[in-house]
Design a protein around this motif. Structure first.
Motif, PDB file in Angstrom:
ATOM      1  N   ALA A 395       0.825  -1.212   0.000  1.00 35.24           N
ATOM      2  CA  ALA A 395       0.000   0.000   0.000  1.00 35.24           C
ATOM      3  C   ALA A 395       0.859   1.261   0.000  1.00 35.24           C
ATOM      4  O   ALA A 395       0.461   2.289  -0.562  1.00 35.24           O
ATOM      5  CB  ALA A 395      -0.935  -0.012   1.212  1.00 35.24           C
ATOM      6  N   ASP A 396       2.007   1.209   0.633  1.00 35.75           N
ATOM      7  CA  ASP A 396       2.892   2.380   0.691  1.00 35.75           C
ATOM      8  C   ASP A 396       3.906   2.385  -0.447  1.00 35.75           C
ATOM      9  O   ASP A 396       4.797   3.234  -0.472  1.00 35.75           O
ATOM     10  CB  ASP A 396       3.626   2.408   2.043  1.00 35.75           C
ATOM     11  N   TRP A 397       3.793   1.446  -1.356  1.00 28.89           N
ATOM     12  CA  TRP A 397       4.732   1.338  -2.458  1.00 28.89           C
ATOM     13  C   TRP A 397       4.429   2.436  -3.479  1.00 28.89           C
ATOM     14  O   TRP A 397       3.302   2.616  -3.907  1.00 28.89           O
ATOM     15  CB  TRP A 397       4.584  -0.031  -3.106  1.00 28.89           C
ATOM     16  N   THR A 398       5.428   3.172  -3.890  1.00 27.82           N
ATOM     17  CA  THR A 398       5.233   4.260  -4.846  1.00 27.82           C
ATOM     18  C   THR A 398       5.829   3.897  -6.194  1.00 27.82           C
ATOM     19  O   THR A 398       6.631   2.956  -6.302  1.00 27.82           O
ATOM     20  CB  THR A 398       5.894   5.556  -4.345  1.00 27.82           C
ATOM     21  N   LYS A 399       5.464   4.675  -7.185  1.00 27.34           N
ATOM     22  CA  LYS A 399       5.991   4.401  -8.525  1.00 27.34           C
ATOM     23  C   LYS A 399       7.502   4.628  -8.591  1.00 27.34           C
ATOM     24  O   LYS A 399       8.207   3.948  -9.348  1.00 27.34           O
ATOM     25  CB  LYS A 399       5.268   5.255  -9.555  1.00 27.34           C
ATOM     26  N   LYS A 400       8.017   5.567  -7.809  1.00 33.90           N
ATOM     27  CA  LYS A 400       9.464   5.783  -7.784  1.00 33.90           C
ATOM     28  C   LYS A 400      10.172   4.579  -7.183  1.00 33.90           C
ATOM     29  O   LYS A 400      11.247   4.177  -7.657  1.00 33.90           O
ATOM     30  CB  LYS A 400       9.788   7.041  -6.973  1.00 33.90           C
ATOM     31  N   MET A 401       9.580   3.980  -6.172  1.00 29.34           N
ATOM     32  CA  MET A 401      10.158   2.776  -5.582  1.00 29.34           C
ATOM     33  C   MET A 401      10.149   1.625  -6.589  1.00 29.34           C
ATOM     34  O   MET A 401      11.096   0.825  -6.657  1.00 29.34           O
ATOM     35  CB  MET A 401       9.401   2.393  -4.315  1.00 29.34           C
ATOM     36  N   GLN A 402       9.076   1.543  -7.380  1.00 31.98           N
ATOM     37  CA  GLN A 402       9.015   0.511  -8.408  1.00 31.98           C
ATOM     38  C   GLN A 402      10.110   0.723  -9.449  1.00 31.98           C
ATOM     39  O   GLN A 402      10.762  -0.229  -9.891  1.00 31.98           O
ATOM     40  CB  GLN A 402       7.643   0.526  -9.092  1.00 31.98           C
TER      41      GLN A 402
END
Length: 506
Positions: A395-402
């Motif tokens: 849920a806290d995963w962001t596109k930058k992290m991806q």
């Protein structure tokens, strides 16, 4: 040092031992998925399925056929460009793929599809649950495709025994790398730009670097192609080019994701053909095309779009990827391959660095950028969650992290490929695997029984020395009518030789 290339004992022993081990391991661990089991009728009743058409076989087998043809026909014939190594290119590719798919099913099954002590086998991984997913023969073909890529780097320089050993270790490392990237880091790599092409290319390049042959120049003449061998290799190119959209979309989810992956690949491949032809003509001083470029660089678009194939790359974005992959791949064949061989001692027979290595890295970077700049405006909120798995424990995963996870996966793939290639190369360097001497590389007759070619020469017939044909007795013509006696009978025509003698007498 003289090398013994007689494989009468070594090759049968390793083939039989490996196959017996496969039989035992499959007997212990592998079972059919419920959709391939005779209990499918009960499953239909419990889930209120009215027709056998709901079986996943009917959705996925066509994709499997395409991928299977690419592995056995496409890669095999693509490597037949060597004038004296066609049997080995197709035959050894057949051998490594047949063993590789069995070992891949086991390795991938133990990592990803192990359930209650068994590996569950199906055409395709059709479940979203990591625990209940069946092992996939499509996934096994993906793994073997990576070994076919690596084979291209050492083509003509290793024995079939070495090839089987290399396949064993590479499949093992592939399964480890794939599990870490796709299931622990959860990076996206639908078409395998990272896991298949980048891994296979740099693993193979490292192996051939370790196996460097300083006197390979003695076999340089056989390393070239001839007209008919290039034509056979082009058959492999066309098989790969036609089926590559299926390759990149085969493991995608049903629906829009798979549809989009096929379209992106289709467009990227088309763009790479035009840029390859353009660059190939530009770099030749007379504007002629190089068949090596057409056979290989035209496929670079399929490699480069692999990671981002299922993403919202947009149609023009797919064309841009193919545009640049075709350019860089062609330039690599023209300028980079000679540099790698002369300066870094990397003898890359098929130029896999230009077809799979460089486009694979481009594909990994494109995938990272496409993931980092994804947004609800492009995907829609539900589409974004579906495409990247955001939500739940992410849920806290962001596109930058991806995006960062995509780059980390690319770097990890390179590291595992390089380290693994060094270790396997050192194992293959041992002198008792039946490898040929430097002066006998790229030669089928070292490992194959070759029938001698007999040239049929037409010799014109000399009529002056021809014996005269025996005379044929004539039968008087008798008509079944009363007027038959009035018809003058024609005397028999003497043979040509007798008539000639009579004229000379007169």
């Amino acid at each position: 040092m003289a090398l013994n290339t007689n494989l009468r004992v070594r090759l049968p022993v390793i083939c039989l031992v490996l196959q017996v081990v496969m039989v035992v391991l499959f007997g212990v661990f592998v079972r059919y998925d419920v959709q391939a089991d005779a209990r499918w009728w009960l499953e239909k009743k419990l889930k209120n399925i009215s027709s056998d058409i709901e079986n996943d076989f009917y959705y996925r087998y066509s994709s499997f056929q395409d991928v299977h043809a690419m592995v056995f026909v496409g890669f095999g014939f693509l490597m037949t460009f060597l004038q004296r190594y066609g049997f080995s290119a197709v035959g050894f590719n057949f051998l490594l793929a047949a063993f590789g798919i069995q070992w891949a099913l086991l390795m991938q099954g133990w990592f990803r599809f192990f359930e209650e002590g068994h590996i569950i086998l199906s055409v395709e991984n059709c479940s979203s649950s990591l625990v209940l997913s069946p092992d996939s023969i499509i996934e096994a073909d993906f793994c073997v495709a990576s070994t076919c890529v690596a084979f291209g780097a050492v083509l003509g320089k290793i024995s079939p025994v070495q090839l089987l050993i290399m396949t064993f270790f590479q499949v093992t490392l592939f399964a480890v790398n794939e599990y870490i990237i796709l299931y622990l880091i959860e990076a996206k790599d639908a078409g395998g730009s990272m896991t298949i092409h980048t891994f296979g290319a740099y693993f193979g390049l490292t192996v051939t670097w370790i196996l460097y042959r300083k006197n390979l120049e003695q076999s340089k003449q056989r390393q070239s192609s001839v007209y008919h061998s290039d034509l056979f290799a082009m058959i492999g190119t066309l098989f790969l080019w036609i089926y590559w959209p299926s390759f990149n979309s085969a493991s995608c989810s049903h629906g829009d994701t798979q549809h989009r992956a096929a379209l992106n690949t289709y467009l990227s491949l088309a763009a790479s053909v035009l840029t390859t032809v353009a660059v190939s003509s530009i770099i030749h001083k007379k504007g002629r095309l190089d068949m090596v470029h057409i056979q290989n660089a035209t496929l670079a678009g399929g490699v480069g779009v692999g990671t981002a194939a299922e993403m919202m790359l947009t149609p023009y974005g797919a064309l841009i990827v193919g545009f640049f992959c075709g350019i860089f791949s062609t330039l690599g064949f023209a300028y980079l391959s000679p540099f790698l061989e002369s300066r870094l001692r990397i003898q890359d027979t098929c130029g896999i660095h230009n077809l799979h290595g460089i486009p694979g890295i481009i594909g990994g970077i494109v995938g990272a950028v496409a993931a980092a700049y994804s947004s609800p405006d492009i995907y829609g909120e539900p589409g974004l969650l579906h495409s990247f798995g955001f939500g739940g424990y992410k849920a806290d995963w962001t596109k930058k992290m991806q995006g960062r996870s995509q780059i980390f996966s690319l770097l990890l793939t390179l590291a595992i490929a390089l380290v693994g290639g060094i270790i396997v190369g050192l194992i293959l360097k041992l002198p008792f695997w039946g490898q040929a001497a430097d002066e006998n590389c790229f030669e089928d007759s070292i490992y194959w029984e070759i029938s001698e070619e007999v040239n049929t020469v037409y010799i014109p017939e000399d009529l002056t020395h021809k014996h005269p044909a025996p005379p044929v007795p004539s039968i008087p013509l008798v008509l079944p009518t009363p007027s038959a006696s009035l018809v003058a009978q024609v005397p028999p025509t003497p043979p040509v030789s007798l008539a000639t003698s009579a004229s000379l007498v007169h």
